[in-house]
Design a protein around this motif. Structure first.
Motif, mmCIF file in Angstrom:
data_model
loop_
_atom_site.group_PDB
_atom_site.id
_atom_site.type_symbol
_atom_site.label_atom_id
_atom_site.label_comp_id
_atom_site.label_asym_id
_atom_site.label_seq_id
_atom_site.Cartn_x
_atom_site.Cartn_y
_atom_site.Cartn_z
ATOM 1 N N ALA A 164 61.852 -23.465 -67.679
ATOM 2 C CA ALA A 164 62.768 -24.221 -68.538
ATOM 3 C C ALA A 164 63.700 -23.276 -69.286
ATOM 4 O O ALA A 164 63.247 -22.365 -69.989
ATOM 5 C CB ALA A 164 61.981 -25.061 -69.537
ATOM 6 N N LEU B 249 51.233 -21.879 -70.824
ATOM 7 C CA LEU B 249 52.577 -21.797 -71.402
ATOM 8 C C LEU B 249 52.960 -20.332 -71.503
ATOM 9 O O LEU B 249 52.218 -19.533 -72.085
ATOM 10 C CB LEU B 249 52.602 -22.445 -72.785
ATOM 11 C CG LEU B 249 53.894 -22.285 -73.605
ATOM 12 C CD1 LEU B 249 55.062 -22.959 -72.913
ATOM 13 C CD2 LEU B 249 53.701 -22.846 -75.022
ATOM 14 N N THR C 175 46.251 -25.808 -68.392
ATOM 15 C CA THR C 175 47.667 -25.678 -68.734
ATOM 16 C C THR C 175 47.957 -24.264 -69.208
ATOM 17 O O THR C 175 47.167 -23.658 -69.933
ATOM 18 C CB THR C 175 48.063 -26.672 -69.839
ATOM 19 O OG1 THR C 175 47.170 -26.526 -70.951
ATOM 20 C CG2 THR C 175 47.993 -28.104 -69.324
ATOM 21 N N VAL D 7 54.223 -23.841 -67.597
ATOM 22 C CA VAL D 7 55.609 -23.958 -68.039
ATOM 23 C C VAL D 7 56.032 -22.602 -68.573
ATOM 24 O O VAL D 7 55.346 -22.010 -69.423
ATOM 25 C CB VAL D 7 55.783 -25.016 -69.146
ATOM 26 C CG1 VAL D 7 57.231 -25.028 -69.640
ATOM 27 C CG2 VAL D 7 55.371 -26.396 -68.661
ATOM 28 N N THR E 90 59.164 -24.911 -80.438
ATOM 29 C CA THR E 90 58.939 -25.643 -79.194
ATOM 30 C C THR E 90 57.801 -26.655 -79.315
ATOM 31 O O THR E 90 56.802 -26.419 -79.991
ATOM 32 C CB THR E 90 58.647 -24.671 -78.033
ATOM 33 O OG1 THR E 90 58.485 -25.421 -76.824
ATOM 34 C CG2 THR E 90 57.390 -23.855 -78.290
ATOM 35 N N GLU F 167 57.013 -25.196 -64.088
ATOM 36 C CA GLU F 167 58.385 -25.475 -64.505
ATOM 37 C C GLU F 167 58.930 -24.247 -65.212
ATOM 38 O O GLU F 167 58.246 -23.658 -66.070
ATOM 39 C CB GLU F 167 58.423 -26.672 -65.460
ATOM 40 C CG GLU F 167 59.809 -26.957 -66.033
ATOM 41 C CD GLU F 167 59.815 -28.032 -67.105
ATOM 42 O OE1 GLU F 167 60.899 -28.306 -67.657
ATOM 43 O OE2 GLU F 167 58.731 -28.579 -67.409
ATOM 44 N N ARG G 10 56.208 -27.567 -76.571
ATOM 45 C CA ARG G 10 55.572 -27.432 -75.259
ATOM 46 C C ARG G 10 54.047 -27.321 -75.333
ATOM 47 O O ARG G 10 53.369 -27.494 -74.340
ATOM 48 C CB ARG G 10 56.130 -26.214 -74.537
ATOM 49 C CG ARG G 10 57.594 -26.361 -74.131
ATOM 50 C CD ARG G 10 57.734 -27.273 -72.947
ATOM 51 N NE ARG G 10 59.120 -27.324 -72.439
ATOM 52 C CZ ARG G 10 59.462 -27.938 -71.319
ATOM 53 N NH1 ARG G 10 58.534 -28.551 -70.590
ATOM 54 N NH2 ARG G 10 60.713 -27.964 -70.928
ATOM 55 N N VAL H 182 59.214 -20.652 -70.520
ATOM 56 C CA VAL H 182 60.383 -20.931 -71.355
ATOM 57 C C VAL H 182 61.144 -19.636 -71.589
ATOM 58 O O VAL H 182 60.558 -18.632 -72.016
ATOM 59 C CB VAL H 182 59.952 -21.549 -72.699
ATOM 60 C CG1 VAL H 182 61.153 -21.735 -73.614
ATOM 61 C CG2 VAL H 182 59.229 -22.867 -72.478
#
Length: 254
Positions: A96, A45, A43, A68, A103, A94, A105, A70
Motif C-alpha cells: 500500500a 504488517l 497477520t 500488508v 495508520t 498487499e 492497519r 506500507v
C-alpha cells in the motif's frame, strides 16, 4: 536537463544488488524468519516496507498468513509486488502506497519496522508506542533501529548526514530501555555486524558507481558523482560508530 531529454538515457538500475534495504545477512534473516514463524502469525504488517523482502519470506514460512506492507515509495512497492507474484504470494499480500502515521492497519500478529521508525514518528518514544498499538497481544514486533556504538566526535558528525547530532540516536542500553518502557519485553537482541554494514553500503551504491565509471560525460554525471561521494563520506564517517539493533519485542499485557 532531465534524464528524458539528455542525449544518453542509459541510466543505472536501482539497488539491484540489495536483497534487503539494510545491513542484514542471509544467515541473520533466516534466523529472524524462523523465530517469527514459530509464533504462527496470521497477520503481518510491515511499516516502511520498501520491497518487503523479509515480510515475503515470513509469509512463505507461514502458509495461510496474510501481510500488508506500507510505504511511500512507489518504485519499491512495485518491486515488492513483483516479488510476491514470483513467489506465488500475490493473493496473500498487499503493498500500500500510504503514510504509516496514525495508520489503522493494525493490530497484526507480527509487525516489522526495519530502519523505518521515522515512518511512524520522528520521535522514537512515540514510534515505540505506536508499535505497541499496532501489535496484537501475544504477537511480536521486529524493530530495526539505529544506535550509537560510541559517542561520535564532532569531526565525525560533520561528515555524516546534514545536521547530524549526537542526540540523533541513543546507545543500545537506552534504546532497549525505551522499548521496555513502551510496553515490551526484549525476546531477542542482536546487532548488525561490520560485514553486514559493508555489504549493504557497498551494494547500495554499486550499480551507480559502475554506471558513472562508464558514463563520466553523461549530463547527469556531475550530480550523480556528488551524491555518491557525499554518501560515501557519510558512511565512512559513521562506520563503526553507528550501529543497527534488531530487537524482537514481545508486548506486555495488563
Amino acid at each position: 536537463m532531465t534524464a528524458d531529454t539528455a542525449p544518453h538515457t542509459d541510466l543505472p538500475p536501482r539497488l539491484t544488488r540489495l536483497t534487503f534495504h539494510g545491513p542484514l545477512s542471509e544467515t541473520r534473516a533466516t534466523g529472524m524468519v524462523r523465530r517469527l514463524a514459530a509464533t504462527r502469525p496470521a497477520t503481518v504488517l510491515d511499516v516502511g516496507c520498501g520491497w518487503g523482502e523479509l515480510m515475503l519470506r515470513l509469509l512463505e514460512a507461514v502458509p495461510g498468513a496474510g501481510g500488508v506492507g506500507v510505504d511511500l515509495r512507489a518504485a519499491d512497492l512495485e518491486r515488492g509486488r513483483r516479488g510476491a507474484e514470483a513467489r506465488g504470494l500475490a493473493d496473500r499480500v498487499e503493498f500500500a502506497e500510504e503514510s504509516a502515521v496514525g495508520t489503522g492497519r493494525g493490530p497484526a500478529d507480527v509487525v516489522l519496522c526495519l530502519g523505518a521508525s521515522q515512518a511512524l514518528s520522528d520521535d522514537l518514544v512515540t514510534a515505540l508506542r505506536e508499535l505497541r498499538r499496532l501489535v496484537a497481544d501475544g504477537g511480536r514486533v521486529l524493530l530495526g533501529e539505529g544506535f550509537w556504538q560510541r559517542t561520535p566526535t564532532e569531526a565525525e558528525l560533520t561528515r555524516m548526514w546534514p545536521g547530524a547530532s549526537a542526540d540523533d540516536h541513543h546507545d543500545l542500553a537506552t534504546l532497549t530501555g525505551l522499548a521496555v518502557a513502551a510496553g515490551f519485553r526484549p525476546e531477542w537482541t542482536e546487532t548488525a555486524s561490520l560485514d553486514e554494514w559493508e555489504e549493504f553500503e557497498s551494494a547500495y551504491q554499486a550499480d551507480t558507481e559502475v554506471w558513472l565509471a562508464a558514463n563520466p560525460d553523461h549530463p547527469l554525471a556531475a550530480e550523480t558523482r556528488d551524491r555518491l561521494d557525499t554518501h560515501r563520506t557519510a558512511w565512512l564517517a559513521y562506520r563503526d560508530v553507528l550501529g543497527l539493533a534488531y530487537l524482537t519485542l514481545v508486548p506486555t499485557t495488563g
